[in-house]
Scaffold this motif. Structure first.
Motif, PDB file in Angstrom:
ATOM      1  N   UNK A 269       0.859  -1.189   0.000  1.00 48.36           N
ATOM      2  CA  UNK A 269       0.000   0.000   0.000  1.00 48.36           C
ATOM      3  C   UNK A 269       0.890   1.232   0.000  1.00 48.36           C
ATOM      4  N   UNK A 270       1.126   1.789  -1.174  1.00 49.78           N
ATOM      5  CA  UNK A 270       2.110   2.859  -1.318  1.00 49.78           C
ATOM      6  C   UNK A 270       1.481   4.250  -1.347  1.00 49.78           C
ATOM      7  N   UNK A 271       0.175   4.325  -1.321  1.00 44.33           N
ATOM      8  CA  UNK A 271      -0.503   5.623  -1.195  1.00 44.33           C
ATOM      9  C   UNK A 271      -0.636   5.902   0.300  1.00 44.33           C
ATOM     10  N   UNK A 272       0.511   6.046   0.956  1.00 45.90           N
ATOM     11  CA  UNK A 272       0.557   5.937   2.409  1.00 45.90           C
ATOM     12  C   UNK A 272       1.856   6.544   2.925  1.00 45.90           C
ATOM     13  N   UNK A 276       5.553   8.225  -1.521  1.00 45.34           N
ATOM     14  CA  UNK A 276       5.990   9.613  -1.717  1.00 45.34           C
ATOM     15  C   UNK A 276       5.029  10.626  -1.101  1.00 45.34           C
ATOM     16  N   UNK A 277       3.765  10.276  -0.996  1.00 45.21           N
ATOM     17  CA  UNK A 277       2.770  11.252  -0.563  1.00 45.21           C
ATOM     18  C   UNK A 277       2.604  11.310   0.951  1.00 45.21           C
ATOM     19  N   UNK A 278       3.131  10.336   1.665  1.00 44.51           N
ATOM     20  CA  UNK A 278       3.204  10.317   3.132  1.00 44.51           C
ATOM     21  C   UNK A 278       1.896  10.770   3.805  1.00 44.51           C
ATOM     22  N   UNK A 279       0.813  10.104   3.451  1.00 43.85           N
ATOM     23  CA  UNK A 279      -0.486  10.474   4.011  1.00 43.85           C
ATOM     24  C   UNK A 279      -1.353   9.220   4.126  1.00 43.85           C
ATOM     25  N   UNK A 280      -2.667   9.418   4.295  1.00 43.31           N
ATOM     26  CA  UNK A 280      -3.632   8.324   4.425  1.00 43.31           C
ATOM     27  C   UNK A 280      -3.368   7.444   5.638  1.00 43.31           C
ATOM     28  N   UNK A 337      -4.691  10.905  -2.644  1.00 42.25           N
ATOM     29  CA  UNK A 337      -4.388  12.011  -3.536  1.00 42.25           C
ATOM     30  C   UNK A 337      -3.492  11.592  -4.694  1.00 42.25           C
ATOM     31  N   UNK A 338      -3.192  10.305  -4.804  1.00 43.20           N
ATOM     32  CA  UNK A 338      -2.194   9.883  -5.757  1.00 43.20           C
ATOM     33  C   UNK A 338      -2.713   9.497  -7.117  1.00 43.20           C
ATOM     34  N   UNK A 339      -4.014   9.616  -7.363  1.00 42.90           N
ATOM     35  CA  UNK A 339      -4.549   9.176  -8.631  1.00 42.90           C
ATOM     36  C   UNK A 339      -4.619  10.335  -9.613  1.00 42.90           C
ATOM     37  N   UNK A 340      -4.192  10.095 -10.831  1.00 43.36           N
ATOM     38  CA  UNK A 340      -4.239  11.153 -11.840  1.00 43.36           C
ATOM     39  C   UNK A 340      -5.624  11.241 -12.439  1.00 43.36           C
TER      40      UNK A 340
END
Length: 568
Positions: A269-272, A276-280, A337-340
């Motif tokens: 789970x890299x949207x985390x 890079x985005x360090x959130x969720x 927030x990582x989806x284009x």
């Protein structure tokens, strides 16, 4: 003489009551913490698809659909499984995923927020005050987020209630959603001893938890959600400990956090925090000790792609938009927030189609970060730089690979879910994917079962030392290798799981006993909240003191009563 016997009998009765109360006190304390909150079994009933019928003024619905990005809150009535709650707050939710749907010419499948007490203070449904309806964006299986929360729950992490829900708005079918409990005061009260500590939703400056200084105002992205008047000294103490050296166990539920990171690493789970985005994620402090809480897993199982979240098939401009959106997102919302945001032939681009790529399957367990370094994720670095903690983390990964990610378990879980939701997917009029794409994603050649099986094989190979993986850090992109800390073994492949430092076998989590001899297995009982804690102890001491004072007072009264009787 008769009166004296009555007094003695009364004293005996008081003593009996005292003993009974002391015997049942722990149970009374637990009952107080959960009393009235039955929503986990009623609203989030996982044995069925819950019906959620929302009604609101047509003008209000038109206003929302005309301006979904405004997140306008309007009054609505919400009926869940036939039980109606009136005057409920209703709005869209999300950031980039919301904007993605906004840009679709043929979709109004937004995620929604339901707030029962927005207009009426303390209004709730079986104790639940707020929850989200997530639209399963970028997930043709409908299962990523659900399965991720199931793993977190099995690992003993405080996890929001979650279940499938079929939504209608003003009588029109809106489709199959995943209902997820909001992480707020209600959640905290239901999962922690007191539930009145500081809750944070980090997203922005400071969400990497790197040391900036002793002034909490410098950490503008930590986003305190409760106790607005808190001096947040506990947060500064925790940041100091993980960055500058300190006793981690004074500021952190270490074992629970190791389980959390093991699960997150296994799920890729890299949207985390690890990306890079360090959130969720949420941080919750109670009595000076922090816990990490799971949030937003629709991009798990490799759905965020490797290499720090750049999506194959998306243009450079689209990836730039995704990165820029992270800096300008509304910090009051909690959505990936990582989806284009993009359209492909009138339909949403599938940004998770390459989830079975090698970088996801073989995501490093020794340096489990993507697009960054362990140095830049000090909480994770502090834990993995300690020999004992790192061994426990490996143990938990071993347990996930051999238990939860086993082909037998994953097949059973996904089969049960498919049996439950497929009829609703078929009739879902707003779904992002065709029924053929859903079928292919859940029973084709590349499914979540296949991902889990290959991921488990990779984890076990990395644990045994048969597979050494270079992490997708800045070092693998041209930068220097991350410093794992002063530990000489940091950054090295894990020891063979057949033997520990003294030749003892390193066992999976369901075989490792804690200091008290308890077995923290993969059965959902590891590290559960609300057991041995200082808050419960304080309550016990206070009540015990009151009862002892009453008992002492009764004895003094009896003593003087006898003396008066003798004088008479």
């Amino acid at each position: 003489m008769l009166k004296t016997r009555y007094v003695v009998a009364s004293i005996g009765l008081l003593i009996a009551i005292f003993i009974a109360v002391m015997s049942f006190l722990p149970n009374l304390t637990i009952e107080k913490a959960t009393k009235g909150n039955t929503y986990t079994g009623s609203v989030f009933d996982q044995s069925k698809v819950t019906t959620v019928d929302i009604t609101l003024a047509d003008d209000d619905l038109d206003s929302i659909l005309d301006n979904p990005s405004e997140k306008e809150v309007v009054a609505s009535d919400v009926t869940i499984n036939g039980e109606k709650v009136e005057n409920v707050g209703f709005r869209t939710k999300g950031n980039l995923s919301l904007n993605s749907v906004v840009q679709m010419e043929d979709s109004e499948r937004y995620s929604w927020n339901i707030d029962f007490n927005y207009y009426q203070s303390d209004q709730n449904l079986h104790g639940l005050k707020e929850f989200d309806l997530n639209n399963n964006y970028s997930d043709p299986t409908y299962m990523r987020e659900y399965l991720s929360y199931e793993l977190m729950e099995k690992m003993g992490i405080a996890t929001p209630g979650h279940s499938y829900m079929y939504v209608t708005i003003n009588g029109k079918e809106w489709g199959l959603y995943l209902g997820v409990e909001s992480i707020n005061e209600t959640f905290l009260n239901n999962n922690f001893p007191s539930g009145n500590g500081d809750l944070y939703y980090p997203d922005g400056t400071g969400s990497d938890l790197k040391w900036i200084g002793e002034d909490i105002d410098d950490y503008t992205g930590l986003n305190l959600k409760t106790n607005e008047s808190s001096d947040q000294s506990a947060m500064i103490k925790m940041l100091d400990a993980i960055n500058n050296g300190g006793d981690l166990e004074e500021v952190l539920d270490v074992d629970e956090t190791l389980r959390y990171f093991a699960a997150n690493t296994a799920l890729v789970n890299l949207d985390h925090y690890q990306g890079t985005l360090k959130h969720n994620y949420y941080l919750y402090e109670e009595n000076g000790v922090f816990s990490m809480l799971p949030w937003d897993y629709n991009m798990s199982f490799g759905g965020f792609s490797g290499g720090g979240g750049r999506q194959e098939g998306a243009s450079d401009k689209e990836n730039e938009v995704a990165a820029e959106s992270n800096d300008t997102a509304n910090k009051d919302d909690t959505e990936p927030l990582g989806e284009a945001p993009n359209k492909n032939g009138g339909r949403m681009m599938d940004m998770s189609s390459n989830f079975m790529n090698e970088s996801n399957i073989n995501f490093s367990i020794t340096e489990p970060v993507s697009g960054t370094t362990l140095e830049d994720r000090p909480l994770l670095n502090a834990l993995l730089s300690n020999d004992g903690y790192r061994e426990k983390y490996y143990d938990y990964l071993d347990g996930i690979a051999t238990d939860f990610f086993s082909e037998e378990n994953m097949t059973a879980m996904t089969t049960d879910i498919s049996t439950l939701i497929t009829p609703y997917v078929k009739k879902d009029p707003t779904k992002f994917y065709t029924i053929e794409e859903y079928t292919e994603a859940t029973s084709g050649e590349e499914t979540l079962v296949d991902f889990a099986a290959q991921r488990a094989e990779s984890i076990l190979a990395q644990l045994s030392g048969d597979l050494v993986v270079e992490a997708e850090t800045e070092s693998s992109m041209g930068g220097r290798a991350p410093n794992r800390g002063d530990n000489a073994n940091a950054g090295q492949p894990p020891p063979n799981m057949g033997g520990g430092e003294n030749g003892a076998a390193l066992q999976s989590p369901n075989m490792v006993n804690d200091e008290n001899g308890a077995t923290p297995g993969m059965n959902g009982n590891m590290g559960q909240q609300g057991t041995d804690n200082s808050s419960s102890s304080k309550n016990t001491i206070i009540l015990s003191s009151v009862l002892l004072l009453l008992l002492f007072g009764a004895m003094v009264f009896a003593h003087f009563f006898k003396r008066r009787g003798k004088k008479g």
